[in-house]
Design a protein around this motif. Sequence first.
Motif, short mmCIF file in Angstrom:
data_model
loop_
_atom_site.label_atom_id
_atom_site.label_comp_id
_atom_site.label_asym_id
_atom_site.label_seq_id
_atom_site.Cartn_x
_atom_site.Cartn_y
_atom_site.Cartn_z
N LEU A 99 -2.13 -14.71 -0.32
CA LEU A 99 -2.02 -13.28 -0.54
C LEU A 99 -3.37 -12.59 -0.35
O LEU A 99 -3.47 -11.49 0.22
N GLN A 100 -4.43 -13.26 -0.79
CA GLN A 100 -5.76 -12.68 -0.63
C GLN A 100 -6.16 -12.57 0.85
O GLN A 100 -6.78 -11.59 1.26
N ARG A 101 -5.78 -13.56 1.64
CA ARG A 101 -6.07 -13.50 3.07
C ARG A 101 -5.33 -12.35 3.74
O ARG A 101 -5.88 -11.68 4.63
N GLN A 102 -4.08 -12.09 3.31
CA GLN A 102 -3.33 -10.97 3.87
C GLN A 102 -4.00 -9.64 3.53
O GLN A 102 -4.04 -8.72 4.36
N PHE A 103 -4.53 -9.55 2.32
CA PHE A 103 -5.23 -8.32 1.94
C PHE A 103 -6.48 -8.12 2.79
O PHE A 103 -6.84 -7.00 3.16
N ILE A 104 -7.17 -9.23 3.10
CA ILE A 104 -8.38 -9.13 3.93
C ILE A 104 -8.01 -8.65 5.33
O ILE A 104 -8.68 -7.78 5.92
N LYS A 105 -6.92 -9.22 5.90
CA LYS A 105 -6.48 -8.78 7.23
C LYS A 105 -6.07 -7.31 7.22
O LYS A 105 -6.40 -6.54 8.13
N PHE A 106 -5.35 -6.91 6.17
CA PHE A 106 -4.92 -5.53 6.06
C PHE A 106 -6.12 -4.59 5.95
O PHE A 106 -6.16 -3.51 6.52
#
Length: 464
Positions: free
Chosen positions: A187-194
């Motif tokens: 989930l943290q990686r998705q937030f970074i991509k976003f």
Amino acid sequence: MTADFITTKTTPDLAFISQHLFTAILWVNDELSITRLNAQAEQLLAISSGRLINQSILTLLAPDELVPKASALLENEHAALEERTYSLTERFAQAQNYQQPFIDHDHIIATPLNSNLSLSVDYSVTPVMYEQQPYFIIEMWGKDRQSRISDEQRQQQQYTVARHMLRSVAHEIKNPLAGIRGAAQLLQRQFIKFSDASTVNQYPTTVSKVSTSSADTSDGLQKMNQKLRNYTDIIISETDRLTHLIGQLLGSNQLPNWQTLNVHEPLEHVLTLVMNQYPQVVLQRDYDLSLPELSADKDQLIQVFLNLINNACESMSEFEQTLQRNKQSESKPSQSKPANTADSKSKTPASIDTQTDLKPNYQPTLHIQTRVAFQHTIVGQQHKQVMQITITDNGSGIDPALIGQIFFPMVTSRAAGTGLGLSIVQDIISHHHGMIDVSSTGSSQDKQTRFTLYLPFNQPLAET
């Protein structure tokens, strides 16, 4: 000659036999003086044979009879008013005359020979004739020892059951924690991509088309993204903390690395580490340098001593700080009150006395003793000799309600404690086929907490 050799029987050595009995044995002559005793009697009474030989048995069993009666008339009046009770001296005389043994239960022994240590025993007296001389054989059984063995076995069973339950629960929790941490990382990686995508979209090719409303929306998304990333950071950090805690609950699966060592080596190593942090603590060593070497895991013993000695020093340090705060709180009201009021005259001396009672000259003291304990039972196994290590401090003590539970995981008497240190100590001592005992005695202002370790000198062959 052959026939004479066959029929000849050797007389058993009574002294040799008595030294190998589990029962405390004392030989007493017809003058009621102790002539011989075995090692178990020395261990039970905590008195050496050199101090007991030629002493009257009445010194142990009936010291009042050694003191002359103040008034024979008073004794006669008591005998007339109620049924006569025979003194122990008379009971010895009757046992010899009628060759009739007798038994006494729940007798309390308290004598200056063992510093008035109170001891509850059952004992029997048997009159015998040996080498044409009358003697008494006295057998003693310590009630405290029997109750200690029963309590030890019951606590060991409770500890084993609780430990098994905690390990089962810990295993069930450990696997979901790994899944939670992995999901939080994804989930943290998705937030970074976003966050990266929204940053690129903030700068379109035609700058004139960027409106104020779209810029505000982008800033809001950026703040929300950062807040959500903070949440995932909390999830990951708390998951790591719980995983570490579960690891401590499960304990180490590594088998002890048995080696022959001098127990004073790990003790001194730990003292070097800990005592530098607590310079105010007075260290008292009482080592028996003639102790045999011990079969143990040196690193695990260091962990045991480190936990116990560090806990003792922390307890004394916290107790000293509490006394200082109490002293300051007692002095402030006395300074604020007028000296000429009646209330001042009545309460100020009381506050001063209270301040005096709060150990104004309190000195943190750590006492460490090493000894050999004879004929000691550990979890149903009788040992002729075991290593005894005693660590005593004069800190705040342990709440009596926690004494029986202090070795269970998550149980602690300190505000900053985790409740896992003593559980680890108990686990290591169990792996060494030993036992640990704890006591906290004294008043609220003069407590002594004592941890006593019992370790066999040799480990079973299956473990080695």
